[in-house]
Write a protein that holds these residues in place. Sequence first.
Motif, PDB file in Angstrom:
ATOM      1  N   LEU B  55       0.790  -1.219   0.000  1.00  0.00           N
ATOM      2  CA  LEU B  55       0.000   0.000   0.000  1.00  0.00           C
ATOM      3  C   LEU B  55       0.827   1.277   0.000  1.00  0.00           C
ATOM      4  N   GLU B  56       2.022   1.215   0.514  1.00  0.00           N
ATOM      5  CA  GLU B  56       2.848   2.419   0.532  1.00  0.00           C
ATOM      6  C   GLU B  56       4.309   2.026   0.587  1.00  0.00           C
ATOM      7  N   LYS B  57       5.095   2.826  -0.095  1.00  0.00           N
ATOM      8  CA  LYS B  57       6.540   2.634  -0.117  1.00  0.00           C
ATOM      9  C   LYS B  57       7.189   3.973   0.132  1.00  0.00           C
ATOM     10  N   SER B  58       8.155   4.032   1.017  1.00  0.00           N
ATOM     11  CA  SER B  58       8.795   5.289   1.353  1.00  0.00           C
ATOM     12  C   SER B  58       9.477   5.898   0.127  1.00  0.00           C
ATOM     13  N   ARG B  59       9.361   7.215   0.017  1.00  0.00           N
ATOM     14  CA  ARG B  59      10.048   7.895  -1.082  1.00  0.00           C
ATOM     15  C   ARG B  59      11.555   7.865  -0.900  1.00  0.00           C
ATOM     16  N   LEU B  60      11.986   7.575   0.333  1.00  0.00           N
ATOM     17  CA  LEU B  60      13.420   7.495   0.593  1.00  0.00           C
ATOM     18  C   LEU B  60      14.010   6.189   0.084  1.00  0.00           C
ATOM     19  N   LEU B  61      13.142   5.251  -0.259  1.00  0.00           N
ATOM     20  CA  LEU B  61      13.600   3.930  -0.653  1.00  0.00           C
ATOM     21  C   LEU B  61      14.004   3.936  -2.112  1.00  0.00           C
ATOM     22  N   SER B  62      15.247   3.542  -2.368  1.00  0.00           N
ATOM     23  CA  SER B  62      15.706   3.531  -3.759  1.00  0.00           C
ATOM     24  C   SER B  62      15.145   2.313  -4.492  1.00  0.00           C
ATOM     25  N   ASP B  63      15.356   2.304  -5.782  1.00  0.00           N
ATOM     26  CA  ASP B  63      14.878   1.200  -6.618  1.00  0.00           C
ATOM     27  C   ASP B  63      15.622  -0.103  -6.316  1.00  0.00           C
ATOM     28  N   ARG B  64      16.689  -0.019  -5.525  1.00  0.00           N
ATOM     29  CA  ARG B  64      17.424  -1.242  -5.196  1.00  0.00           C
ATOM     30  C   ARG B  64      16.665  -2.084  -4.167  1.00  0.00           C
ATOM     31  N   PHE B  65      15.683  -1.480  -3.533  1.00  0.00           N
ATOM     32  CA  PHE B  65      14.902  -2.171  -2.499  1.00  0.00           C
ATOM     33  C   PHE B  65      13.582  -2.640  -3.096  1.00  0.00           C
ATOM     34  N   SER B  66      13.238  -3.879  -2.807  1.00  0.00           N
ATOM     35  CA  SER B  66      11.927  -4.375  -3.211  1.00  0.00           C
ATOM     36  C   SER B  66      11.399  -5.317  -2.144  1.00  0.00           C
ATOM     37  N   ALA B  67      10.104  -5.295  -1.969  1.00  0.00           N
ATOM     38  CA  ALA B  67       9.467  -6.151  -0.972  1.00  0.00           C
ATOM     39  C   ALA B  67       8.269  -6.831  -1.594  1.00  0.00           C
ATOM     40  N   GLU B  68       8.001  -8.022  -1.117  1.00  0.00           N
ATOM     41  CA  GLU B  68       6.853  -8.789  -1.586  1.00  0.00           C
ATOM     42  C   GLU B  68       6.165  -9.466  -0.420  1.00  0.00           C
ATOM     43  N   ARG B  69       4.904  -9.736  -0.610  1.00  0.00           N
ATOM     44  CA  ARG B  69       4.139 -10.545   0.329  1.00  0.00           C
ATOM     45  C   ARG B  69       3.157 -11.351  -0.523  1.00  0.00           C
ATOM     46  N   PRO B  70       3.675 -12.358  -1.188  1.00  0.00           N
ATOM     47  CA  PRO B  70       2.937 -12.995  -2.289  1.00  0.00           C
ATOM     48  C   PRO B  70       1.599 -13.617  -1.925  1.00  0.00           C
ATOM     49  N   LYS B  71       1.455 -14.188  -0.785  1.00  0.00           N
ATOM     50  CA  LYS B  71       0.198 -14.835  -0.440  1.00  0.00           C
ATOM     51  C   LYS B  71      -0.429 -14.203   0.785  1.00  0.00           C
ATOM     52  N   GLY B  72       0.006 -13.008   1.089  1.00  0.00           N
ATOM     53  CA  GLY B  72      -0.557 -12.341   2.249  1.00  0.00           C
ATOM     54  C   GLY B  72      -0.109 -12.924   3.561  1.00  0.00           C
ATOM     55  N   SER B  73       0.946 -13.742   3.515  1.00  0.00           N
ATOM     56  CA  SER B  73       1.438 -14.305   4.778  1.00  0.00           C
ATOM     57  C   SER B  73       2.838 -13.764   5.039  1.00  0.00           C
ATOM     58  N   PHE B  74       3.886 -14.542   4.708  1.00  0.00           N
ATOM     59  CA  PHE B  74       5.247 -14.062   4.947  1.00  0.00           C
ATOM     60  C   PHE B  74       5.612 -12.987   3.915  1.00  0.00           C
ATOM     61  N   SER B  75       6.674 -12.270   4.215  1.00  0.00           N
ATOM     62  CA  SER B  75       7.152 -11.226   3.309  1.00  0.00           C
ATOM     63  C   SER B  75       8.663 -11.348   3.153  1.00  0.00           C
ATOM     64  N   THR B  76       9.147 -10.887   2.017  1.00  0.00           N
ATOM     65  CA  THR B  76      10.589 -10.798   1.794  1.00  0.00           C
ATOM     66  C   THR B  76      10.961  -9.374   1.434  1.00  0.00           C
ATOM     67  N   LEU B  77      12.137  -8.978   1.880  1.00  0.00           N
ATOM     68  CA  LEU B  77      12.713  -7.686   1.537  1.00  0.00           C
ATOM     69  C   LEU B  77      14.054  -7.962   0.874  1.00  0.00           C
ATOM     70  N   GLU B  78      14.205  -7.502  -0.365  1.00  0.00           N
ATOM     71  CA  GLU B  78      15.441  -7.714  -1.101  1.00  0.00           C
ATOM     72  C   GLU B  78      16.147  -6.393  -1.312  1.00  0.00           C
ATOM     73  N   ILE B  79      17.434  -6.402  -1.101  1.00  0.00           N
ATOM     74  CA  ILE B  79      18.268  -5.248  -1.416  1.00  0.00           C
ATOM     75  C   ILE B  79      19.257  -5.684  -2.482  1.00  0.00           C
ATOM     76  N   GLN B  80      19.224  -5.025  -3.602  1.00  0.00           N
ATOM     77  CA  GLN B  80      20.150  -5.347  -4.682  1.00  0.00           C
ATOM     78  C   GLN B  80      21.351  -4.410  -4.636  1.00  0.00           C
ATOM     79  N   ARG B  81      22.487  -4.919  -5.063  1.00  0.00           N
ATOM     80  CA  ARG B  81      23.722  -4.108  -5.169  1.00  0.00           C
ATOM     81  C   ARG B  81      23.937  -3.323  -3.880  1.00  0.00           C
ATOM     82  N   THR B  82      24.083  -4.059  -2.793  1.00  0.00           N
ATOM     83  CA  THR B  82      24.177  -3.410  -1.482  1.00  0.00           C
ATOM     84  C   THR B  82      25.313  -2.394  -1.421  1.00  0.00           C
TER      85      THR B  82
END
Lengths: 114, 115
Positions: B55-82
């Motif tokens: 529903l919302e993503k911080s404007r401070l968050l760069s495109d390297r960050f992505s999050a998912e919650r595919p089935k409405g249960s667990f979630s993952t947060l990925e950071i690319q090119r740390t």
Amino acid sequence: AQSVSQHNHHVILSEAASLELGCNYSYGGTVNLFWYVQYPGQHLQLLLKYFSGDPLVKGIKGFEAEFIKSKFSFNLRKPSVQWSDTAEYFCAVALNTNAGKSTFGDGTTLTVKP
Amino acid sequence: DTGVSQDPRHKITKRGQNVTFRCDPISEHNRLYWYRQTLGQGPEFLTYFQNEAQLEKSRLLSDRFSAERPKGSFSTLEIQRTEQGDSAMYLCASSLVAMGLEGYTFGSGTRLTVV
């Protein structure tokens, strides 16, 4: 955007002293207010919350907080602290629009000397 | 239910690598939040989900960050090119929004160190 200010970064008290931690927020609309506590080595836990009604709310472990709308404040109090209250305390504000996002202050570290 | 679980607890990675964190919320909670916390600061909002919808993503968050919650249960947060500036504690929290806002239940966090 709303912001939260916690005036004291570090407070040191002796056991049985009274505690008041300040919290001010900057938002003119209806807000929901929270205090969280983080004991050493533990995760953040909800201490108390205010949504509406009585501006004096009571939480766990003898803590209470008073919402003063005119001052945009939500100060945390405890009449007599214990050594086990040593922790970091965070104030948080959420807009009352079902938005979900909370904005946190930078925290106050409380050290209680036995 | 034992609360909000986060995995791993600690992650050390080399700059430029990708990392992924997992959060398992309290099962009956419909909202899941990601926050980031650095030393001396309060938790900083990253993003949140209601069920599977982000529903919302911080404007401070760069495109390297992505999050998912595919089935409405667990979630993952990925950071690319740390980057070294990504070093922080990443906190997950969940809540049940029914009649109104509730406070969060936090996990213990994942501490990321980028070297």
